[in-house]
Design an enzyme around this catalytic site. Sequence first.
Site, mmCIF file in Angstrom:
data_model
loop_
_atom_site.group_PDB
_atom_site.id
_atom_site.type_symbol
_atom_site.label_atom_id
_atom_site.label_comp_id
_atom_site.label_asym_id
_atom_site.label_seq_id
_atom_site.Cartn_x
_atom_site.Cartn_y
_atom_site.Cartn_z
ATOM 1 N N HIS A 156 0.846 -1.193 0.000
ATOM 2 C CA HIS A 156 0.000 0.000 0.000
ATOM 3 C C HIS A 156 0.877 1.237 0.000
ATOM 4 O O HIS A 156 1.902 1.279 0.663
ATOM 5 C CB HIS A 156 -0.924 0.018 1.219
ATOM 6 N N ASP B 125 -14.203 2.602 6.237
ATOM 7 C CA ASP B 125 -13.207 3.333 5.436
ATOM 8 C C ASP B 125 -13.814 3.798 4.117
ATOM 9 O O ASP B 125 -13.485 4.879 3.625
ATOM 10 C CB ASP B 125 -11.955 2.473 5.185
ATOM 11 N N ARG C 6 -13.284 12.378 3.727
ATOM 12 C CA ARG C 6 -11.992 13.068 3.930
ATOM 13 C C ARG C 6 -11.518 13.721 2.643
ATOM 14 O O ARG C 6 -10.937 14.806 2.656
ATOM 15 C CB ARG C 6 -10.924 12.065 4.417
ATOM 16 N N SER D 94 -7.012 4.438 8.198
ATOM 17 C CA SER D 94 -7.573 4.154 6.879
ATOM 18 C C SER D 94 -6.792 3.016 6.204
ATOM 19 O O SER D 94 -7.379 2.031 5.721
ATOM 20 C CB SER D 94 -7.520 5.429 6.030
ATOM 21 N N LYS E 138 -8.055 -1.337 6.166
ATOM 22 C CA LYS E 138 -8.244 -2.047 4.885
ATOM 23 C C LYS E 138 -7.302 -3.238 4.780
ATOM 24 O O LYS E 138 -7.694 -4.328 4.390
ATOM 25 C CB LYS E 138 -7.889 -1.122 3.704
HETATM 26 N N1 URA Z 1 -4.199 5.598 1.461
HETATM 27 C C1 URA Z 1 -5.293 5.243 2.189
HETATM 28 O O1 URA Z 1 -5.835 4.165 1.979
HETATM 29 N N2 URA Z 1 -5.726 6.065 3.107
HETATM 30 C C2 URA Z 1 -5.147 7.250 3.395
HETATM 31 O O2 URA Z 1 -5.608 7.948 4.276
HETATM 32 C C3 URA Z 1 -4.012 7.632 2.645
HETATM 33 C C4 URA Z 1 -3.554 6.781 1.668
#
Ligand code: URA
Length: 432
Positions: free
Chosen positions: A86, A165, A172, A187, A191
């Site tokens: 990620h 999320d 957001r 966040s 996930k």
């Molecule tokens: N990626 C995400 O999934 N969430 C964030 O807040 C920033 C980057």
Amino acid sequence: MTVGFLAVEIIKRKRDGGGLSEQEIQDFIKGYVNGTVADYQMSALLMAIFLRGMDTKETLSLTKSMLHSGEIMDFSAIPGFKVDKHSTGGVGDKTSLIIAPLVAACGVAVPMISGRGLGHTGGTLDKLESIPGFNTQIDLKAFRLLIEKLGVGLIGQTQEICPADKKIYALRDVTGTVESLPLICASIMSKKLAEGIDGLVLDVKWGSGAFMKTQAQAEELARSLIDIGKGYGKKVVALITDMNQPLGRFAGNSLEIQECLDIMENKPGFPDTRELSLRLSAEMIALGKNISVAQAHQLAEENLVNGLALKKFREICKAQSGDLAHLPKPKCQLVVKSASDGFVQSLDTEKIGISGIMIRAGRAKTSDTIDPTAGIEFRAKIGDSVRAGQPLFTLYGESLSLLQSAQEQLRTCVHISLQKPATPTLIVKRLE
Ligand code: URA
């Protein structure tokens, strides 16, 4: 919901700098997912968290509440290590589209849950959905089948997985509450922990186009993300990488898909996207196969060059109903030229990302629709020499008047001087 839960009291306490208990955070998140807490109340709490911060205990409680807002997948019946990557977000950051098929082609399963564009940054889901028909909202059963059959699947947060999320991320994006360490941690990790993975590789970006503007802030974020992951028994590695300029040659949804296809077809001209994709893939494969990062890098490079990553990407598209043969192409283009001679000293990459939103490559409001063909080509990067009249950017999209509206802003994103600057280092640190 517990007796006495009153959303406004929680908002006011955080607004005034107080702490929130695990129960209060859980109640608020549950209430938001089931509709008893309104969008405007969640927006107010997000801004209070943005301004006042959260301590480690509150950040963990937020992550846990968001994680448990939906199901946690269990892939233990599928043999082998499951790993994901990620990124904390950037402009032109498209590596997931290469990494997911490449790592799966190397024999390590990748159940990937991604997000849409956030703030000035692009999102993997929006890029995938620029492929006509590509379905990122498949149910859990279908996702499991993909992981069993192909070793990879690419989806977004759904009603079943991480619904908190899904809603908070979208809010957001349009309420100025993105660049917050606790909100980013919760966040990302909610996930990733819902994916049923064994290991995670994080690309934590710093610089003018990242949410963390300094390397020190990026390292602090990486440490928090690593600590949360390890607390849940996952193997986690983070690379701190440069986002002082866009990654690669294009930013914009279908343009970035095309850049990834070109790299997987071994076309030259995309050194930074290729190198970062390989380095992140190598970290994932090393975790998955318990081999050295150098061995894993070699394996990744072989599977990129021999076309197996491309073959896997085509299989993913087919399985998720995406029609790669009809990737949309932009109708209009506009070149932005340099007004002076010199070297590109620096780029205001966040403003470049915002210019992308102006031409509809991203959203300004949750209800906005994206032009999948809209985007920006970077014709000069930091350290390049340019002459007056030479192209700095090419803008693409379906509306010439929209492209014209971003032209002046883009010109101000490039700082040209007579001294040649040092080229930024793409990968500055590795943390585990
Ligand atoms: N990626 C995400 O999934 N969430 C964030 O807040 C920033 C980057």
